[in-house]
Design a protein around this motif. Structure first.
Motif: not given
Length: 216
Positions: A98-102, A106-110
């Motif tokens: 989902r972040a790729r389409g923002v 966009a947030p980072a994820f961990a």
């Protein structure tokens, strides 16, 4: 951004919780987009409670398929930083998608166990957790970790369900499940902090100086 996961293996129920959420990760991904509008209505008061502003650094715990981390990133802006985290890497596959389409920040994820966070002391202006803290077996340890990674004066905001008796959705679901499968207690963890003020009291025991709750 890739951050190595740390796990607290001391609690006997920790592994079972990871397995349970790993098994449901595909379903959370499938429903993330259809539930986006409802998610936003829940996100706004949570991010307000965390005091999130443009330029802030925020850690979101139990992000699952990406919310409220995605909404938080838009609010924090290009000068801020939002990291969404989850104990199950598979849960974040949908969040990354989902972040790729923002458009815009966009947030980072961990991958991160909230009882053993892989972040330095006083890293974040705020920490959020939407419907996650009730599932953590060692919630007191998680709250101490949250306090550790917050800067002095930072805010932590948690959203939890109120009493089951006042929640028509879960009351109906629980009755339907019981009719077909019998009472199994699977919904009970949802209401671990349903008693008004209980989570605030637990936070104070973990070292938070100023706590309050609000009913929605």
């Amino acid at each position: 951004m890739t951050i190595p996961a740390r796990h607290d293996t001391t609690h006997p129920d920790a592994a079972r919780e990871r397995e349970r959420w790993a098994a449901s990760s595909d379903a959370w991904d499938r429903w993330a987009d259809p539930m986006a509008d409802l998610a936003d209505k829940l996100n706004r008061p949570l991010l307000d409670a965390a005091g999130l502003k443009e330029g802030h650094r925020l850690l979101d715990l139990a992000s699952g398929a990406g919310e409220p981390a995605l909404s938080a990133a838009r609010r924090a802006g290009t000068d801020g930083l939002v990291i969404g985290s989850d104990i199950v890497p598979g849960m974040m596959a949908g969040a990354v998608r989902r972040a790729r389409g923002v458009q815009g920040p966009a947030p980072a994820f961990a991958a991160a166990d909230m009882t053993a966070l892989p972040f330095a002391d006083a890293t974040f202006d705020g920490v959020t957790c939407r419907f996650g803290i009730m599932f953590v077996p060692a919630a007191d340890a998680a709250l101490r970790e949250v306090r550790r990674v917050l800067r002095p004066g930072g805010r932590a905001a948690f959203m939890v369900w109120g009493p089951r008796a006042g929640n028509g959705l879960f009351l109906e679901i629980g009755d339907a499940v019981a009719d077909h499968l019998g009472e199994d207690g699977s919904l009970e963890p949802l209401f671990r902090y349903a008693e008004p003020g209980l989570l605030a009291e637990t936070m104070r025991a973990a070292g938070f100086a100023d706590t309050k709750f609000r009913r929605f």
